[in-house]
Design an enzyme around this catalytic site. Structure first.
Site, PDB file in Angstrom:
ATOM      1  N   SER A   1       0.842  -1.245   0.026  1.00  0.00           N
ATOM      2  CA  SER A   1      -0.144  -0.031   0.006  1.00  0.00           C
ATOM      3  C   SER A   1       1.068   1.257  -0.130  1.00  0.00           C
ATOM      4  O   SER A   1       2.217   1.239   0.416  1.00  0.00           O
ATOM      5  CB  SER A   1      -0.820  -0.064   1.127  1.00  0.00           C
ATOM      6  OG  SER A   1      -1.536   1.285   1.451  1.00  0.00           O
TER       7      SER A   1
ATOM      8  N   TYR B   1      -1.797  -0.942  10.285  1.00  0.00           N
ATOM      9  CA  TYR B   1      -1.859  -1.375   8.667  1.00  0.00           C
ATOM     10  C   TYR B   1      -0.571  -0.815   8.300  1.00  0.00           C
ATOM     11  O   TYR B   1      -0.020  -1.502   7.353  1.00  0.00           O
ATOM     12  CB  TYR B   1      -3.143  -0.412   8.189  1.00  0.00           C
ATOM     13  CG  TYR B   1      -3.433  -0.638   6.736  1.00  0.00           C
ATOM     14  CD1 TYR B   1      -4.268  -1.693   6.533  1.00  0.00           C
ATOM     15  CD2 TYR B   1      -2.864   0.252   5.558  1.00  0.00           C
ATOM     16  CE1 TYR B   1      -4.328  -2.009   5.100  1.00  0.00           C
ATOM     17  CE2 TYR B   1      -3.320  -0.141   4.416  1.00  0.00           C
ATOM     18  CZ  TYR B   1      -3.938  -1.089   3.866  1.00  0.00           C
ATOM     19  OH  TYR B   1      -4.179  -1.367   2.611  1.00  0.00           O
TER      20      TYR B   1
HETATM   21  P1  NAP Z   1     -11.661  -6.110  -0.535  1.00  0.00           P
HETATM   22  O1  NAP Z   1     -12.502  -5.683  -1.698  1.00  0.00           O
HETATM   23  O2  NAP Z   1     -12.175  -6.170   0.933  1.00  0.00           O
HETATM   24  O3  NAP Z   1     -11.023  -7.587  -0.791  1.00  0.00           O
HETATM   25  C1  NAP Z   1     -10.365  -8.335  -0.075  1.00  0.00           C
HETATM   26  C2  NAP Z   1     -10.705  -9.695   0.192  1.00  0.00           C
HETATM   27  O4  NAP Z   1      -9.859 -10.444   1.206  1.00  0.00           O
HETATM   28  C3  NAP Z   1     -12.212  -9.992   0.745  1.00  0.00           C
HETATM   29  O5  NAP Z   1     -12.938 -10.897   0.093  1.00  0.00           O
HETATM   30  C4  NAP Z   1     -11.845 -10.039   2.218  1.00  0.00           C
HETATM   31  O6  NAP Z   1     -13.017 -10.967   2.805  1.00  0.00           O
HETATM   32  C5  NAP Z   1     -10.677 -11.214   2.155  1.00  0.00           C
HETATM   33  N1  NAP Z   1      -9.937 -11.605   3.309  1.00  0.00           N
HETATM   34  C6  NAP Z   1      -9.900 -10.681   4.473  1.00  0.00           C
HETATM   35  N2  NAP Z   1      -9.525 -11.441   5.556  1.00  0.00           N
HETATM   36  C7  NAP Z   1      -9.096 -12.756   4.636  1.00  0.00           C
HETATM   37  C8  NAP Z   1      -8.290 -13.764   5.249  1.00  0.00           C
HETATM   38  N3  NAP Z   1      -8.013 -13.888   6.550  1.00  0.00           N
HETATM   39  N4  NAP Z   1      -8.059 -14.979   4.563  1.00  0.00           N
HETATM   40  C9  NAP Z   1      -8.725 -14.749   3.258  1.00  0.00           C
HETATM   41  N5  NAP Z   1      -9.394 -13.717   2.765  1.00  0.00           N
HETATM   42  C10 NAP Z   1      -9.461 -12.758   3.566  1.00  0.00           C
HETATM   43  O7  NAP Z   1     -10.382  -5.323  -0.464  1.00  0.00           O
HETATM   44  P2  NAP Z   1      -9.321  -4.615  -1.532  1.00  0.00           P
HETATM   45  O8  NAP Z   1      -9.621  -3.230  -1.456  1.00  0.00           O
HETATM   46  O9  NAP Z   1      -9.580  -5.227  -2.868  1.00  0.00           O
HETATM   47  O10 NAP Z   1      -8.076  -4.910  -0.826  1.00  0.00           O
HETATM   48  C11 NAP Z   1      -6.981  -5.930  -1.432  1.00  0.00           C
HETATM   49  C12 NAP Z   1      -5.647  -5.667  -0.947  1.00  0.00           C
HETATM   50  O11 NAP Z   1      -5.389  -4.416  -1.440  1.00  0.00           O
HETATM   51  C13 NAP Z   1      -5.472  -5.609   0.520  1.00  0.00           C
HETATM   52  O12 NAP Z   1      -4.126  -6.426   0.953  1.00  0.00           O
HETATM   53  C14 NAP Z   1      -5.722  -4.115   0.855  1.00  0.00           C
HETATM   54  O13 NAP Z   1      -4.793  -3.948   1.992  1.00  0.00           O
HETATM   55  C15 NAP Z   1      -4.862  -3.564  -0.335  1.00  0.00           C
HETATM   56  N6  NAP Z   1      -4.851  -2.101  -0.755  1.00  0.00           N
HETATM   57  C16 NAP Z   1      -6.034  -1.817  -1.020  1.00  0.00           C
HETATM   58  C17 NAP Z   1      -6.206  -0.343  -0.947  1.00  0.00           C
HETATM   59  C18 NAP Z   1      -7.714   0.145  -1.660  1.00  0.00           C
HETATM   60  O14 NAP Z   1      -7.767   1.588  -1.613  1.00  0.00           O
HETATM   61  N7  NAP Z   1      -8.662  -0.462  -1.852  1.00  0.00           N
HETATM   62  C19 NAP Z   1      -5.297   0.419  -1.068  1.00  0.00           C
HETATM   63  C20 NAP Z   1      -3.924  -0.019  -0.898  1.00  0.00           C
HETATM   64  C21 NAP Z   1      -3.774  -1.363  -0.590  1.00  0.00           C
HETATM   65  P3  NAP Z   1     -13.993 -10.043   4.062  1.00  0.00           P
HETATM   66  O15 NAP Z   1     -14.688  -8.920   3.023  1.00  0.00           O
HETATM   67  O16 NAP Z   1     -15.119 -11.048   4.432  1.00  0.00           O
HETATM   68  O17 NAP Z   1     -12.991  -9.490   4.796  1.00  0.00           O
END
Ligand code: NAP
Length: 276
Positions: free
Chosen positions: A139, A152
């Site tokens: 991130s 985080y």
């Molecule tokens: P998202 O739409 O919530 O997708 C993340 C997925 O991971 C969800 O299905 C979630 O399930 C699942 N998950 C959570 N805990 C887990 C576990 N213990 N084992 C397996 N799966 C699990 O989020 P996203 O924004 O796409 O994020 C994906 C990655 O990008 C993350 O690492 C996040 O930190 C990173 N990121 C995101 C952003 C942003 O702005 N979106 C920016 C920088 C980095 P639940 O919904 O049930 O928790």
């Protein structure tokens, strides 16, 4: 068909960035194991992609789940070429003095320990093949301070550090390890963080658009999926230990309200006058 014949595992692939990446990889010819704790969404996604994707329940904090996830790529599709350690949550928030210790540890478990387990259990398969690409999702909060909650930011800095260190080891086996540092990207995670409602994607898109340094351009999951496609493909064959920032320029210090560079930076204005 930039990933023709390749087999990928993506954690957290039922939603957001992981889901967009699974779809993009399949479009480019890969077979994908969709790992997630969201069974219904994951099964729906793999059904939508026919024989090119298979859902497997995986909690990235459980070593047995992660080991079996990697094995399932080989038993289902015959190899393991790409792993994207992506599963995540925002986790514990608030001032440091009131941060709950057990919540701090639980957040680290998903974001950093889960990434470690993904690399650990992908490596033996890739070492046997003498090739592979591991992509860890960090991130912008993992490359500079002040852009996310304390745990985080700590976990994502850890992901960047782990990426570089493991890259230095595994390159001898023909395996590349890189990470991506997205800025705010319109996903259910961000909708939950800003609006307390993971379905409020339209509203959060407006917030992300307004915060983005690039005019009228919110970060969207396909931006990260396309970066991952480059790192997964043979096009990035000499790219190793790299952190690819995908944030519209936020970490350069740009903000949407900054004056144009030529006004705020005299040396640029002069360069312009000299036709550079
Ligand atoms: P998202 O739409 O919530 O997708 C993340 C997925 O991971 C969800 O299905 C979630 O399930 C699942 N998950 C959570 N805990 C887990 C576990 N213990 N084992 C397996 N799966 C699990 O989020 P996203 O924004 O796409 O994020 C994906 C990655 O990008 C993350 O690492 C996040 O930190 C990173 N990121 C995101 C952003 C942003 O702005 N979106 C920016 C920088 C980095 P639940 O919904 O049930 O928790």
């Amino acid at each position: 068909m930039r990933l023709e014949g390749k087999v990928a595992v993506i954690t957290g692939a039922a939603s957001g960035i992981g889901r967009a990446t699974a779809e993009r990889f399949v479009e480019e010819g890969a077979s994908v194991i969709v790992g997630d704790i969201q069974r219904e969404l994951g099964e729906e996604l793999s059904k939508q992609m026919g024989g090119s994707a298979t859902f497997k329940f995986c909690d990235v904090t459980e070593e047995k789940d992660v080991k079996e996830l990697m094995e399932s790529a080989v038993s289902t599709y015959g190899s393991l070429d790409i792993v994207m350690n992506n599963a995540g949550i925002v986790g514990s928030r608030g001032p440091i003095s009131s941060t709950d210790a057990s919540e701090f540890k639980a957040t680290l478990d998903i974001l950093l320990y889960g990434t470690f387990l993904g690399i650990k259990h992908a490596a033996p398969h890739m070492e046997r093949q003498k090739s592979g690409s591991i992509i860890n999702i960090a991130s912008t909060a993992g490359v500079t301070g002040g852009l996310g909650p304390h745990v985080y930011a700590a976990a994502k800095h850890g992901v960047v550090g782990l990426t570089k260190n493991v890259a230095a080891e595994l390159c001898r086996s023909g395996i590349r390890v890189n990470c991506i540092a997205p800025g705010s990207t319109v996903t259910p995670l961000v909708a939950a963080a800003y609006m307390d409602d993971h379905e409020a994607l339209e509203e959060v898109s407006e917030i992300v658009r307004a915060k983005s340094p690039i005019l009228n351009r919110p970060g969207i999951p396909i931006d990260v999926a396309n970066a991952a496609l480059y790192l997964a493909s043979d096009e990035s064959g000499n790219t190793n230990g790299h952190c690819l920032v995908v944030d519209g320029g936020l970490t350069t210090g740009s903000t949407p309200n900054d004056p144009p560079h030529s006004d705020s930076m005299p040396f640029l204005r002069e360069a312009g006058q000299h036709g550079l």
